[in-house]
Design a protein around this motif. Structure first.
Motif, PDB file in Angstrom:
ATOM      1  N   GLY A 147     -11.199   2.545 -13.682  1.00 30.95           N
ATOM      2  CA  GLY A 147     -11.690   3.805 -13.119  1.00 30.95           C
ATOM      3  C   GLY A 147     -12.976   3.581 -12.353  1.00 30.95           C
ATOM      4  N   LEU A 148     -13.159   4.391 -11.335  1.00 30.00           N
ATOM      5  CA  LEU A 148     -14.361   4.282 -10.507  1.00 30.00           C
ATOM      6  C   LEU A 148     -14.864   5.695 -10.253  1.00 30.00           C
ATOM      7  N   VAL A 149     -16.058   5.982 -10.728  1.00 38.48           N
ATOM      8  CA  VAL A 149     -16.621   7.315 -10.523  1.00 38.48           C
ATOM      9  C   VAL A 149     -17.683   7.247  -9.441  1.00 38.48           C
ATOM     10  N   ILE A 150     -17.452   7.912  -8.330  1.00 34.53           N
ATOM     11  CA  ILE A 150     -18.480   7.929  -7.287  1.00 34.53           C
ATOM     12  C   ILE A 150     -19.016   9.352  -7.153  1.00 34.53           C
ATOM     13  N   THR A 151     -20.012   9.540  -6.303  1.00 35.13           N
ATOM     14  CA  THR A 151     -20.617  10.872  -6.229  1.00 35.13           C
ATOM     15  C   THR A 151     -20.132  11.660  -5.019  1.00 35.13           C
ATOM     16  N   ASP A 152     -19.658  10.960  -3.991  1.00 41.57           N
ATOM     17  CA  ASP A 152     -19.280  11.701  -2.782  1.00 41.57           C
ATOM     18  C   ASP A 152     -18.422  10.837  -1.858  1.00 41.57           C
ATOM     19  N   PHE A 153     -17.192  11.286  -1.666  1.00 45.40           N
ATOM     20  CA  PHE A 153     -16.285  10.523  -0.805  1.00 45.40           C
ATOM     21  C   PHE A 153     -16.735  10.537   0.658  1.00 45.40           C
ATOM     22  N   ALA A 154     -17.457  11.563   1.053  1.00 43.85           N
ATOM     23  CA  ALA A 154     -17.805  11.713   2.463  1.00 43.85           C
ATOM     24  C   ALA A 154     -19.055  10.922   2.837  1.00 43.85           C
ATOM     25  N   ASN A 155     -19.696  10.316   1.852  1.00 40.00           N
ATOM     26  CA  ASN A 155     -20.896   9.547   2.114  1.00 40.00           C
ATOM     27  C   ASN A 155     -20.506   8.109   2.486  1.00 40.00           C
ATOM     28  N   VAL A 156     -20.912   7.704   3.688  1.00 39.49           N
ATOM     29  CA  VAL A 156     -20.518   6.384   4.192  1.00 39.49           C
ATOM     30  C   VAL A 156     -20.877   5.267   3.241  1.00 39.49           C
ATOM     31  N   TYR A 157     -22.044   5.387   2.656  1.00 41.29           N
ATOM     32  CA  TYR A 157     -22.516   4.328   1.772  1.00 41.29           C
ATOM     33  C   TYR A 157     -21.536   4.117   0.619  1.00 41.29           C
ATOM     34  N   PHE A 158     -21.135   5.203  -0.001  1.00 45.99           N
ATOM     35  CA  PHE A 158     -20.192   5.092  -1.112  1.00 45.99           C
ATOM     36  C   PHE A 158     -18.791   4.753  -0.622  1.00 45.99           C
ATOM     37  N   GLY A 159     -18.491   5.211   0.583  1.00 42.49           N
ATOM     38  CA  GLY A 159     -17.204   4.847   1.169  1.00 42.49           C
ATOM     39  C   GLY A 159     -17.082   3.341   1.266  1.00 42.49           C
ATOM     40  N   GLN A 160     -18.142   2.706   1.728  1.00 43.67           N
ATOM     41  CA  GLN A 160     -18.120   1.254   1.822  1.00 43.67           C
ATOM     42  C   GLN A 160     -18.033   0.610   0.447  1.00 43.67           C
ATOM     43  N   PHE A 161     -18.730   1.215  -0.492  1.00 45.09           N
ATOM     44  CA  PHE A 161     -18.704   0.683  -1.854  1.00 45.09           C
ATOM     45  C   PHE A 161     -17.295   0.773  -2.436  1.00 45.09           C
ATOM     46  N   VAL A 162     -16.670   1.909  -2.269  1.00 44.48           N
ATOM     47  CA  VAL A 162     -15.304   2.094  -2.776  1.00 44.48           C
ATOM     48  C   VAL A 162     -14.375   1.076  -2.140  1.00 44.48           C
ATOM     49  N   LYS A 163     -14.474   0.959  -0.832  1.00 46.24           N
ATOM     50  CA  LYS A 163     -13.601   0.023  -0.129  1.00 46.24           C
ATOM     51  C   LYS A 163     -13.726  -1.382  -0.715  1.00 46.24           C
ATOM     52  N   SER A 164     -14.965  -1.790  -0.867  1.00 44.56           N
ATOM     53  CA  SER A 164     -15.237  -3.124  -1.364  1.00 44.56           C
ATOM     54  C   SER A 164     -14.753  -3.299  -2.808  1.00 44.56           C
ATOM     55  N   CYS A 165     -15.032  -2.303  -3.644  1.00 44.03           N
ATOM     56  CA  CYS A 165     -14.599  -2.353  -5.041  1.00 44.03           C
ATOM     57  C   CYS A 165     -13.084  -2.400  -5.149  1.00 44.03           C
ATOM     58  N   VAL A 166     -12.433  -1.511  -4.441  1.00 39.21           N
ATOM     59  CA  VAL A 166     -10.980  -1.416  -4.508  1.00 39.21           C
ATOM     60  C   VAL A 166     -10.358  -2.762  -4.158  1.00 39.21           C
ATOM     61  N   ALA A 167     -10.860  -3.389  -3.114  1.00 41.15           N
ATOM     62  CA  ALA A 167     -10.324  -4.686  -2.707  1.00 41.15           C
ATOM     63  C   ALA A 167     -10.428  -5.682  -3.853  1.00 41.15           C
ATOM     64  N   LYS A 168     -11.583  -5.712  -4.499  1.00 43.23           N
ATOM     65  CA  LYS A 168     -11.788  -6.683  -5.578  1.00 43.23           C
ATOM     66  C   LYS A 168     -10.972  -6.352  -6.818  1.00 43.23           C
ATOM     67  N   ILE A 169     -10.812  -5.087  -7.093  1.00 42.71           N
ATOM     68  CA  ILE A 169     -10.017  -4.674  -8.251  1.00 42.71           C
ATOM     69  C   ILE A 169      -8.555  -5.079  -8.044  1.00 42.71           C
ATOM     70  N   VAL A 170      -8.053  -4.812  -6.857  1.00 43.97           N
ATOM     71  CA  VAL A 170      -6.659  -5.144  -6.548  1.00 43.97           C
ATOM     72  C   VAL A 170      -6.446  -6.661  -6.580  1.00 43.97           C
ATOM     73  N   GLU A 171      -7.367  -7.386  -5.965  1.00 45.77           N
ATOM     74  CA  GLU A 171      -7.308  -8.853  -5.974  1.00 45.77           C
ATOM     75  C   GLU A 171      -7.121  -9.411  -7.378  1.00 45.77           C
ATOM     76  N   ASN A 172      -7.786  -8.765  -8.323  1.00 41.26           N
ATOM     77  CA  ASN A 172      -7.743  -9.252  -9.698  1.00 41.26           C
ATOM     78  C   ASN A 172      -6.563  -8.711 -10.491  1.00 41.26           C
ATOM     79  N   GLY A 173      -5.662  -8.063  -9.786  1.00 40.59           N
ATOM     80  CA  GLY A 173      -4.455  -7.596 -10.464  1.00 40.59           C
ATOM     81  C   GLY A 173      -4.618  -6.299 -11.238  1.00 40.59           C
ATOM     82  N   TYR A 174      -5.715  -5.602 -11.009  1.00 32.46           N
ATOM     83  CA  TYR A 174      -5.899  -4.315 -11.674  1.00 32.46           C
ATOM     84  C   TYR A 174      -5.606  -3.194 -10.684  1.00 32.46           C
ATOM     85  N   GLN A 175      -5.530  -1.992 -11.232  1.00 30.57           N
ATOM     86  CA  GLN A 175      -5.253  -0.867 -10.353  1.00 30.57           C
ATOM     87  C   GLN A 175      -6.417   0.106 -10.367  1.00 30.57           C
ATOM     88  N   PRO A 176      -6.958   0.437  -9.205  1.00 29.31           N
ATOM     89  CA  PRO A 176      -8.113   1.327  -9.149  1.00 29.31           C
ATOM     90  C   PRO A 176      -7.717   2.796  -9.287  1.00 29.31           C
TER      91      PRO A 176
END
Lengths: 347, 347
Positions: A64-93
DNA sequence: TTGAAAGCGTTACCAA
DNA sequence: TTGGTAACGCTTTCAA
């Protein structure tokens, strides 16, 4: 509705157990049977039911990933980066937003617990650094691993990964001092909030290092850490007629707000005064004047976060690491030598 | 690990069934028993297992959302808006990114099927408008409702909700023509791609309406629909020495790239030439010069999408609506009367 | 008003 | 190499 193991079993004329084994490519099953089962599954359009699988396996691969705002670019980049790493490791975000409210953070985490996720990365609301975080007990009850990212609650002893905010601000202010600036205004939000507080400490440290004393009145408190508030306060500052050598803000959006106010009043950046942002979101490079800013390595935060969490999940232990990522200054075009200094040199 | 119905049952000295009934507030259970069960559940930190619940209920309340890029502000706003509406309606959002690749879209949707979600909102990759979309059959097999948002596959007959791209572009170009501009350059991506193609049709329509013929050579094909490509092409255009009255781009980021190239060459916007973006993302208002742009009502797209999907889920029927949202022009400061026309009037 | 038991789709163990 | 069956945690029906 849909195809089940049983349906395939009937079709092929074997048992459910055999189908399960075959589809999971267990070598116990005879090659020919396995092939037939796979073919039938394919033909029938079978998709395994992970709900059932999770229930029986008694462990999920969801992070699970709890962020504060999907519309905030900063967190958007964070989500993108996290999701990639989570998927790479065989987990599901599984991503949810707290809308920057603690009550929503609680709700979302309760939901994640009900989902029996394996672990959670939490970005706390910007406004709150002190809170009675009651959900931690539940997380422990259900053996769910967790950590905080980009910020943390000061009254909670839990692992976190964040940028060294103080040092970032120190770097920015030190740079401005080196360029001869002295009257450096600091635009932040509430002085109690971590993001503002830590950065202002860095500000003071840079001054102290030079044997100078920071003038607390140069810390301008903006209503919100956004474009509009920063615009308004900068306007007020400019109209007041005080001398301004430079301005630092606690994020890039605020720097853009500030920039607008300055330009509207005929002030040139960096000729008349310097401006430094914070975060280095994509738009700082896209602004009217490419912004000098403090780069936060979002990729590093997400990498360390995901790695630490997965480490906890796989070793089945809740750790307590505090990880600080070191920021660095990105010098672009919004800063220069202090105009007062330039005048002197020109003589 | 964790607390189960059974644990509460043992603790209170009743059966599992009673606990289930009580926690779901069925009035069959005696008030006192219910109270005792609730208290115990609370005390033990019970959180219902939705995995098990979903399995037995044979229906999920999860709505999947496939986007192309978390770091893109436009989609960030869309996600935010969608998530709010999904939650409002008592469903749970599950978001994944296709990284703008069709193969990933397939992978993610397969995952959603395995998850047995109730329905899916799909934002297709920008680059592809023609594709053999094989997953639709699976979606039907498992009774999962779906629709496309913000774009769609031209060779697939499926419901979608998107903005009338052609009309938006028409509005922008008509406005420029009204202001006396004639040499209006159009910066897009591949002319075959829907986003570019539709918008250029609107461009031509505006010209045709005035009895003018659009000059196809003014359609500049950028490598990508981003800041950098737009910057490069604008630079090339400026250096070539042709007369430019105005520039329209297919998104705001490109307009910003264009703006940078113009300013670096001493061209003033809107004094020397006009510039219009597309999308009206937050940053268009935050740019060096607030951008005139075509506003796409993201909120409307998401509202119609979520409503239509939930309608399909609740009535257990796959519909086939095609919904077009009408855009409108937002005039800010990057546009003005054509300089050539101004010169004439000044005489 | 409560309990026993069947069942959801899957895995895993033990037998055959 | 395969099949029968219990189990995962919950809901729901039927009986008590």
């Amino acid at each position: 509705m849909g195809v089940r193991l049983m349906d395939i079993a009937k079709e092929v004329g074997v048992s459910e157990a055999t189908v399960s084994l075959a589809l999971n490519n267990k070598t116990v099953i005879k090659e020919e049977t396995r092939r037939k089962i796979w073919e039938t599954a394919e033909r029938m359009g079978y998709r395994p039911n992970v709900i059932a699988k999770t229930l029986v396996k008694q462990k999920s691969n969801v992070i699970g990933l709890v962020i504060t705002d999907f519309a905030n670019v900063y967190f958007g980049q964070f989500v993108k980066s996290c999701v990639a790493k989570i998927v790479e490791n065989g987990y599901q975000p599984l991503i949810a937003s707290s809308q920057d409210k603690f009550s929503e953070e609680e709700r979302v985490i309760d939901q994640f617990i009900s989902q029996r996720v394996a672990g959670i990365i939490i970005i706390p609301p910007t406004s709150s650094n002190l809170h009675e975080v009651t959900y931690l007990k539940s997380l422990e009850t259900y053996g769910i691993r967790y950590l905080y990212a980009t910020a943390h609650y000061t009254n909670v002893d839990a692992p976190y990964v964040m940028v060294n905010l103080k040092h970032g601000s120190y770097l920015a202010v030190k740079y401005l001092l080196d360029m001869g600036h002295r009257r450096i205004y600091f635009l932040g939000a509430h002085p109690q909030q971590i993001p503002t507080k830590m950065r202002f400490e860095g500000y003071k440290e840079a001054f102290a290092e030079r044997g100078l004393e920071a003038d607390e009145s140069m810390m301008i408190r903006c209503e919100n850490a956004d474009f509009e508030s920063s615009y308004v306060e900068t306007l007020r500052l400019v109209k007041s007629g005080v001398r301004i050598d430079a301005i630092t803000t606690i994020n890039d959006i605020m720097a853009l707000g500030s920039l607008r106010a300055l330009r509207e009043n005929g002030l040139r950046v960096p000729e008349d005064l310097s401006l430094i942002g914070y975060d280095d979101i994509v738009f700082s490079d896209v602004a009217a004047i490419p912004l000098t800013t403090v780069h936060q390595d979002i990729d590093a935060i997400s990498r360390r976060s995901v790695n630490l969490l997965i480490n906890m999940i796989q070793n089945d232990i809740q750790r307590n690491d505090k990880i600080l990522i070191e920021p660095h200054l990105v010098v672009r075009n919004s800063t220069g030598v202090c105009s007062a200094v330039r005048d002197i040199q020109a003589r």
